[in-house]
Structures are given as structure tokens and as C-alpha cells.
Design a protein around this motif. Structure first.
Motif, PDB file in Angstrom:
ATOM      1  N   THR A 121     -46.681  -1.095 -80.306  1.00 12.75           N
ATOM      2  CA  THR A 121     -47.378  -1.138 -79.018  1.00 12.75           C
ATOM      3  C   THR A 121     -46.690  -2.067 -78.024  1.00 12.75           C
ATOM      4  O   THR A 121     -46.576  -1.738 -76.833  1.00 12.75           O
ATOM      5  CB  THR A 121     -48.830  -1.581 -79.231  1.00 12.75           C
ATOM      6  N   LEU A 122     -46.247  -3.220 -78.472  1.00 13.13           N
ATOM      7  CA  LEU A 122     -45.581  -4.179 -77.584  1.00 13.13           C
ATOM      8  C   LEU A 122     -44.085  -3.921 -77.523  1.00 13.13           C
ATOM      9  O   LEU A 122     -43.495  -3.867 -76.439  1.00 13.13           O
ATOM     10  CB  LEU A 122     -45.849  -5.615 -78.049  1.00 13.13           C
ATOM     11  N   THR A 123     -43.464  -3.742 -78.680  1.00 16.78           N
ATOM     12  CA  THR A 123     -42.009  -3.605 -78.755  1.00 16.78           C
ATOM     13  C   THR A 123     -41.493  -2.435 -77.923  1.00 16.78           C
ATOM     14  O   THR A 123     -40.448  -2.530 -77.281  1.00 16.78           O
ATOM     15  CB  THR A 123     -41.575  -3.415 -80.221  1.00 16.78           C
ATOM     16  N   ALA A 124     -42.241  -1.339 -77.920  1.00 13.91           N
ATOM     17  CA  ALA A 124     -41.779  -0.127 -77.239  1.00 13.91           C
ATOM     18  C   ALA A 124     -42.105  -0.117 -75.752  1.00 13.91           C
ATOM     19  O   ALA A 124     -41.691   0.800 -75.044  1.00 13.91           O
ATOM     20  CB  ALA A 124     -42.401   1.102 -77.897  1.00 13.91           C
ATOM     21  N   ASN A 125     -42.830  -1.131 -75.278  1.00 11.96           N
ATOM     22  CA  ASN A 125     -43.347  -1.039 -73.910  1.00 11.96           C
ATOM     23  C   ASN A 125     -43.093  -2.275 -73.049  1.00 11.96           C
ATOM     24  O   ASN A 125     -44.010  -2.779 -72.387  1.00 11.96           O
ATOM     25  CB  ASN A 125     -44.846  -0.743 -73.972  1.00 11.96           C
ATOM     26  N   PRO A 126     -41.855  -2.768 -72.996  1.00 11.31           N
ATOM     27  CA  PRO A 126     -41.577  -3.926 -72.141  1.00 11.31           C
ATOM     28  C   PRO A 126     -41.867  -3.648 -70.669  1.00 11.31           C
ATOM     29  O   PRO A 126     -42.247  -4.556 -69.919  1.00 11.31           O
ATOM     30  CB  PRO A 126     -40.092  -4.207 -72.383  1.00 11.31           C
ATOM     31  N   GLN A 127     -41.720  -2.372 -70.272  1.00 11.17           N
ATOM     32  CA  GLN A 127     -41.968  -2.032 -68.874  1.00 11.17           C
ATOM     33  C   GLN A 127     -43.444  -2.160 -68.526  1.00 11.17           C
ATOM     34  O   GLN A 127     -43.793  -2.509 -67.395  1.00 11.17           O
ATOM     35  CB  GLN A 127     -41.438  -0.627 -68.557  1.00 11.17           C
ATOM     36  N   LEU A 128     -44.318  -1.892 -69.483  1.00 12.56           N
ATOM     37  CA  LEU A 128     -45.750  -2.070 -69.225  1.00 12.56           C
ATOM     38  C   LEU A 128     -46.084  -3.554 -69.114  1.00 12.56           C
ATOM     39  O   LEU A 128     -46.847  -3.965 -68.224  1.00 12.56           O
ATOM     40  CB  LEU A 128     -46.580  -1.435 -70.344  1.00 12.56           C
TER      41      LEU A 128
END
Length: 282
Positions: A209-216
Motif C-alpha cells: 500500500t505504501l511502497t507502491a504509492n509514493p505519488q499518493l
């Protein structure tokens, strides 16, 4: 963990809305599971897959926690059957030459031995099996385990094909109570699949959830909410997902981050904040 941090699944199982993931922890698994539970986590995710999980050390942790006063019934323990293709060919925890239904049973028996428990709260198929006839064979074997009371609910992971999931749901006698998927933009954040789950009372668990979504995490909407609530962007994203009915997994090895993750239930997001983050997922 506060009551609002728990939910009741369609199978009637009490499941935390935030679960501690144990993949890739190797020889630190027992130590980190004990730290996570003493910090406040009440859900643990593992798998009978030595390639990525040390399930036996989760069992060691459960024993240590018992001695610290955390009874087995106080914890939600979820494990997985991983088909041969997802295993290290030199370390398969069951006989890959046996029929599929026997492989499932042998894997589950290994899980109970590893975890030093008589039951698990959730048994998940680690990834879909093809063709569909084989998927149904594996699911029937999991249903047989569920009917013994040794697995309180069933689920499926890494399933991004809505039709396959719908077909399985229709054919299943014991319906999947959870779907656990990687949460990232390449699958459109599983928007349609998450809607499908919500309509049927299936809990969507997210990982990566966090690792894949730095843009979020770097977005204006998330950063503004973090500043307003004096929380981290990571806390805001996790809180957003729990408010949307998603149960995230977190595999942090940091005790500080464990405490921060558990702190997401201490605040709520406004409707406008939720809408602003939802717009990022479109």
C-alpha cells in the motif's frame, strides 16, 4: 486496539482493520511479530511459503505472546496455501506430486504445525489456480478444511480478474470472505473489484500500500490532510483506506512506525478530505 479498529467479516470472524504482514522478515519474524502485538496489533498475516515467509517463527512468536498474556483467541491469524509455482522448488512444504486437494491439506497441516495452533482465523489461496477446474478443486479442498472448524473463513489473494473472482464466488459453497491484493495504480487501484467486494460484503485487504504509492503520499490532498491532523502522509493514506472499508497490511520493521500505524484510529478524515484522496485514485 480500539473496537473501531475491528470489523466482523461475512463469515462472522472478528478481523482487525489493520494487519501486520510477515513477508520477507526471515529470521527476524518472531521478534517483529512479538513487537507488533505488544505495540497493539491483533492481526498477523503469513503463508506456508518458505520462499518468502518464516511461518514457523510466527508460531514461535505466538508461543512467546501466550506467555506474555496474549491468548491465541485474542489474535487474528491468517495463512495461505501457495501453489507449486509460487514455491522454492527445493523447499516445497508439501508433496507436489500429490493431487491438488492433497497438496492443500498437507500445506494446511504444515501451517498448523508451524503456527503451533489448532486453527487459523483465515485461510487464503495465495494466487488463483488455472484452469478454473483446478481452481475449483483447490477451493473445494479449502472448503473441506473450513467445515472442520480449523479455518474460520476463506479468502483469495493476487486475484485481479473480476470475472474469475465472480465465477469462483458463484461456484463456491463457502464464499470468500476476503480478497487480498496489491494496491497500486497499474491495476487502477482495483476500483471495480473493490466495488464488487463491497456489494457482497467481502473485505478487501491491501498490501504494498505504501511502497507502491509514493505519488499518493506526496500528493497535495494527502499532505494537506496530514498537516491538518498533525499526522504523517502514511497515516492519512492508511486511515483513508480503512474509512473506505479496506483492511491494509503493513510490514514495517520500525517500532515507531508500528505505533504510528496503530494511531490511525485516533483521528477521522472529513468528507472533503476523503473525496480529495478518492479523486487521486480515478
Amino acid at each position: 486496539m480500539a473496537d473501531k479498529a475491528l470489523l466482523i467479516t461475512s463469515a462472522g470472524v472478528r478481523m482487525p482493520r489493520l494487519i501486520y504482514g510477515t513477508a520477507w522478515k526471515k529470521d527476524r519474524t518472531a521478534e517483529l511479530v512479538v513487537k507488533a502485538v505488544t505495540a497493539g496489533f491483533r492481526g498477523i498475516d503469513t503463508a506456508c511459503q518458505p520462499k518468502h515467509y518464516n511461518e514457523a517463527q510466527v508460531g514461535d512468536a505466538l508461543q512467546q505472546l501466550q506467555e506474555l498474556g496474549f491468548g491465541r483467541e485474542a489474535l487474528f491469524v491468517q495463512t495461505k496455501y501457495t501453489q507449486v509455482g509460487g514455491q522454492d522448488p527445493h523447499n516445497v512444504p508439501y508433496d507436489p506430486n500429490q493431487p491438488l486437494e492433497v497438496q492443500v491439506q498437507q500445506s494446511f497441516e504444515a501451517s498448523l504445525r508451524n503456527l503451533k495452533t489448532t486453527y487459523v482465523d483465515s485461510l487464503v489461496l495465495h494466487s488463483p489456480v488455472t484452469p478454473f477446474a483446478d481452481l475449483l478443486c483447490v477451493w473445494r479442498a479449502m472448503e473441506a478444511i473450513q467445515k472442520t472448524g480449523k479455518a474460520l473463513q476463506l479468502g483469495i489473494s493476487n486475484c485481479y480478474d473480476g470475472k474469475m473472482l465472480s465465477d469462483l464466488y458463484s461456484a463456491a459453497t463457502v464464499k470468500p470472505a476476503v480478497v487480498q491484493n496489491r494496491f497500486h495504480s497499474k491495476t487502477g487501484y482495483d476500483a471495480a473489484l473493490r466495488r464488487w467486494c463491497k456489494e457482497r460484503g467481502v473485505v478487501y485487504q491491501s498490501f504494498w500500500t505504501l511502497t507502491a504509492n509514493p505519488q499518493l503520499l506526496a500528493s497535495g490532498a494527502v499532505k494537506a490532510a496530514a498537516a491538518r491532523h498533525r499526522k504523517t502522509p502514511e497515516q492519512v493514506l492508511f486511515r483513508y483506506l480503512t474509512l473506505c472499508g479496506v483492511a491494509p497490511l503493513t510490514g514495517t520493521t520500525s517500532e515507531e512506525h508500528m505505533r504510528q500505524d496503530l494511531g490511525i484510529f485516533e483521528f477521522d478524515l472529513s468528507g472533503d478530505e476523503v473525496d480529495g484522496i478518492t479523486d487521486l485514485l480515478r
